[in-house]
Design an enzyme around this catalytic site. Structure first.
Site, PDB file in Angstrom:
ATOM      1  N   THR A 228      -2.666  -5.765  -7.495  1.00 23.97           N
ATOM      2  CA  THR A 228      -2.749  -6.161  -6.092  1.00 23.97           C
ATOM      3  C   THR A 228      -4.198  -6.112  -5.633  1.00 23.97           C
ATOM      4  O   THR A 228      -5.024  -5.389  -6.197  1.00 23.97           O
ATOM      5  CB  THR A 228      -1.957  -5.206  -5.187  1.00 23.97           C
ATOM      6  N   ASP A 229      -4.515  -6.886  -4.589  1.00 23.59           N
ATOM      7  CA  ASP A 229      -5.755  -6.617  -3.887  1.00 23.59           C
ATOM      8  C   ASP A 229      -5.588  -5.249  -3.229  1.00 23.59           C
ATOM      9  O   ASP A 229      -4.466  -4.770  -3.028  1.00 23.59           O
ATOM     10  CB  ASP A 229      -6.036  -7.701  -2.843  1.00 23.59           C
ATOM     11  N   TRP A 230      -6.696  -4.619  -2.893  1.00 30.67           N
ATOM     12  CA  TRP A 230      -6.643  -3.240  -2.409  1.00 30.67           C
ATOM     13  C   TRP A 230      -5.945  -3.179  -1.054  1.00 30.67           C
ATOM     14  O   TRP A 230      -6.398  -3.735  -0.069  1.00 30.67           O
ATOM     15  CB  TRP A 230      -8.055  -2.667  -2.351  1.00 30.67           C
ATOM     16  N   GLY A 231      -4.784  -2.512  -1.050  1.00 30.60           N
ATOM     17  CA  GLY A 231      -3.952  -2.475   0.140  1.00 30.60           C
ATOM     18  C   GLY A 231      -3.072  -3.695   0.286  1.00 30.60           C
ATOM     19  O   GLY A 231      -2.420  -3.881   1.309  1.00 30.60           O
ATOM     20  N   GLY A 232      -3.025  -4.526  -0.741  1.00 23.28           N
ATOM     21  CA  GLY A 232      -2.303  -5.793  -0.669  1.00 23.28           C
ATOM     22  C   GLY A 232      -0.852  -5.717  -1.102  1.00 23.28           C
ATOM     23  O   GLY A 232      -0.199  -6.748  -1.211  1.00 23.28           O
TER      24      GLY A 232
END
Length: 802
Positions: A228-232
């Site tokens: 995932t993108d960070w926090g995604g």
């Protein structure tokens, strides 16, 4: 499964733990079974491994590393082999720092010139972007580690990037916004790929099984892992089910417990978890460090390579009267704040701590020029300064030529914020006009990661575009200006006359629930060439100090060949570009599309036969009804030239295929066929989508949800939350007005409420985040009670799993 024996020894909790990070940057090990942790780090513009506490936005210091030219700048070289060389050096630095996964390159399509993160992306064209990205990937992975292209997919704006829904028709999505990733995956074979924050047609990219499993693994043969993108990560269980492998950053076990509970409840089969663990283990075991990193690499050699890339990327956009190259001994006045304090990279998670940094003033003494002095000329803040102007004008009058360093300021190009317009700051434009009145021999050296409007072009005799050229770009630009290097860069983006000429300008950005791609396939040069609308600089454009002739075209279904001759007096390199179009096509398509290119270096008078292959993407189109790629049979036009608008050779080729049916709803799509895209009506966009247009507005009367953005608190039920929202907005606006991007504020402003749990490394659980939202929605005491209970439960769970 490749690692069944190993997985069979793992507990359910250990398997779930592998699928979520240990902390901000590393994965969770299973030490008793010899499964190591691996470290991931930002890296599209250079390594950004943080020394102390990690944070996604790069607020804390990072180890020194080579700051390379940004992706959009490297794309101006049109040289995937050079990108591969850069990637190998980048990979070497990653290995030296103990990094196993380089989070890059970024290769999203530059749908709009105003995207604040365009500097991290290669191009508006998927062929150029995909080929350049594949080069990076091959280079990085040649060092035994993983590259991680991003952000997959249709991630085209920074505004509300974590909460918006990209509403795009499937044919445009496949042909324009996925083809770049397809090329990168098939030709680069990355071991990781990063999913994007946004939804795509109602489904989060990280939870889209069609995207992550059917297309990525099934069609393209991807064998790596999705992070995932960070926090995604919206719903970790849904992500794992769809084909996502690693949620980052870690949540101190909160996501692991949710996944394990879902398995025990029968919501997701344990066999699916096993499959994801097996696929992730395959990558972890392949890229884990084999020996202790010593931090050493040849800084001088990498600086020299950064300079080589930067000078190959310099684009000469104007050269009136052949004012360039400057003759040896020419008296020059250097003016402009950027000459002393260069803009060489963008802001955000890609920010690099360079090993060294050149500015024009420092390297000017190494050039065959006579400097009469330096004047700052302007400040970064867009405000007039009479004293600075007067100093600049006095200096300009003493010189043969003025080197005027202009550019976009730091706040213009940053993660988390889109540009509001395409103009240079007014104080810079005003200075240019006044300097040109004092000395007409002005050479503008322009730093920017995206096109700008140039109504001021008549006030300079030469325009040298350096992009964001990295730590070694200052001398590279001067070597081009003085003729030590023949310019060979070509722009990878269309430069329109003005922002309003872009069809996307009418729909940009999506400011609430959705980002509507109403312009369909007409992005960048696909629009301008089809509509025959004038531009300032066409896609693929770039001047040289020599000239090239094209001749003897031969075309087949598989290859285009021609003879290229250097007809000038100096050695130079030409970027020969192949475009394909189909006049009279039954389907909606642009007039021409890039299908191949080659960068060819020739000595004066030298001729060479150039062959450019036409692969499986040359004639295909995506049939949404059949959910398949097809080829429309018939006669195609093949065009070869120095830009999309400078076509030198044209030929035809008959291609076998099938008849493409004219759309049944042709009348509803009339605005697309008639190229009237200024105001695409709902019924036309719905016909393009093949479904009703979703409501893109926020319902300000309803309660906020976990996927609503924190900036929406302006209509929260709780007055304290509304006050907090106003304070957040005011703080953001002040940082923008000051010209200094506050990355933390920008991130929080656009972050959905679930991000409170996903981005705090376990300090806040999802239960606690939901409790906070209950308070925001006007139920303070109920939410406070839930928050206290959630806090206790989170601490207890963390102690038990420690």
């Amino acid at each position: 499964m490749k690692h069944k024996e190993l997985i069979d020894q793992m507990t359910l909790e250990e398997k779930c733990g592998l699928l979520s990070g240990r902390d901000i940057w590393s994965t969770r090990p299973v030490e008793r079974l010899g499964v190591p942790a691996i470290y991931l780090s930002d890296g599209p513009t250079g390594m950004r491994k943080q020394v102390g506490d990690g944070d996604h936005l790069g607020l804390n210091a990072s180890l020194p590393a080579t700051c390379w030219p940004t992706a959009v700048t490297v794309a101006c070289t049109w040289d995937p082999a050079l990108g591969e060389e850069l990637g190998a050096a980048l990979g070497e630095e990653a290995v030296a720092q103990g990094v196993s996964v380089v989070l890059g390159p970024g290769l999203n399509i530059q749908r709009s010139p105003l995207c604040g993160r365009n500097f991290e992306y290669f191009s508006e064209d998927p062929i150029l972007a995909g080929k350049m990205a594949a080069g990076y990937i091959r280079g990085i992975q040649s060092r035994g580690i993983a590259a991680c292209p991003k952000h997959f997919a249709a991630n085209s704006q920074e505004t509300l990037r974590m909460a918006s829904d990209s509403v795009v028709d499937m044919r445009t999505f496949r042909e324009l916004y996925l083809t770049n990733f397809e090329i990168a995956v098939k030709e680069g074979k990355p071991k990781f790929i990063m999913s994007s924050y946004n939804k795509i047609n109602g489904t989060y990219a990280n939870e889209d099984k069609t995207l992550l499993t059917d297309i990525l693994r099934g069609e393209w043969g991807f064998e790596g892992a999705v992070v995932t993108d960070w926090g995604g990560s919206n719903d970790h269980v849904d992500g794992v089910r769809a084909g996502s492998h690693l949620e980052m950053p870690g949540t101190a076990g909160d996501s692991d417990r949710q996944l394990a509970a879902a398995v025990k409840a029968g919501a997701i089969p344990e066999a699916v978890v096993d499959e994801r663990v097996d696929e992730l283990l395959d990558v972890i075991l392949a890229v884990a460090p084999k020996e202790k990193a010593d931090g050493s690499f040849d800084k001088d050699a990498h600086h020299a390579l950064a300079a080589k890339v930067a000078q190959e990327a310099v684009v000469l956009l104007k050269n009136e009267g052949n004012i360039l190259p400057l003759a040896a001994g020419a008296k020059v006045a250097v003016i402009g704040d950027f000459a002393a304090t260069p803009r060489y990279q963008g802001a955000g998670s890609s920010l690099v701590n360079p090993t060294k940094l050149e500015c024009a003033l420092d390297v000017l003494g190494d050039m065959p020029l006579e400097s009469v002095g330096y004047a700052q000329g302007f400040t970064r803040a867009d405000a007039p300064d009479k004293a600075l102007t007067e100093q600049a004008l006095a200096l300009a009058k003493q010189a043969d030529t003025v080197l005027l360093y202009l550019g976009l300021t730091e706040i213009s190009e940053t993660e988390g914020l889109d540009r509001e317009h395409m103009r240079l700051p007014e104080n810079q434009v005003r200075l240019l006009k006044e300097v040109a009145a004092a000395n007409p021999n002005v050479v503008v050296v322009l730093a920017a990661g995206s096109p700008v409007e140039t109504p001021w072009l008549e006030h300079c005799k030469a325009l040298v575009y350096t992009g964001l050229c990295g730590q070694a770009g200052a001398a590279a630009a001067l070597r081009v200006i003085t003729g030590q290097v023949c310019p060979a860069g070509h722009v990878s983006q269309t430069w329109p006359l003005e922002w309003a000429d872009e069809p996307v300008s009418h729909y940009w950005p999506g400011n609430q629930r959705t980002a509507e791609y109403r312009e369909g396939p007409f992005v960048g040069y696909r629009w301008f060439e089809t509509a025959q609308k004038p531009v300032r600089f066409a896609f693929g454009y770039g001047l040289s100090y020599t000239s090239f002739a094209y001749s003897d075209l031969a075309v087949s279904e598989d290859e285009v060949s021609f003879t290229l001759t250097n007809t000038g007096s100096v050695e130079g390199a030409e970027v020969a570009q192949v475009y394909v179009g189909k006049p009279g096509s039954a389907i909606l398509r642009p007039a021409k599309e890039l299908k191949g290119f080659a960068k060819v270096r020739l000595a004066p008078g030298e001729s060479r036969r150039v062959s450019i292959p036409l692969d499986d993407k040359a004639f295909r189109w995506f049939d949404v009804q059949a959910n398949a790629w097809k080829t429309e049979g018939g006669e195609y036009t093949v065009m070869v030239g120095a830009s999309c608008a400078d076509i030198r050779l044209t030929g035809g080729v008959a291609v076998a295929g099938e008849a493409a049916p004219a759309p049944a709803d042709r009348d509803q799509l009339a605005c697309y066929y008639d190229l009237k895209l200024e105001d695409v009506p709902d019924e036309a966009f719905a016909a393009l989508l093949g479904r009703p247009v979703p409501d893109g507005k926020w319902d300000e009367k309803s309660l906020l949800g976990m996927n609503d953005a924190i900036c929406q608190m302006y209509y929260a039920k709780n007055p304290i939350a509304r006050l907090a929202g106003r304070i957040l907005t005011n703080t953001k606006n002040k940082s923008i007005a000051a010209g200094k991007p506050d990355l933390n504020i920008l991130f929080i402003y656009n972050m959905p409420f679930r991000g409170i749990a996903k981005m705090m490394n376990g300090m806040v659980s999802m239960e606690m985040a939901e409790a906070i939202l209950t308070m925001v929605n006007g139920h303070f005491f109920k939410g406070a009670g839930r928050l206290i209970r959630g806090f206790s439960a989170n601490r207890k769970a963390q102690k038990q799993s420690a």
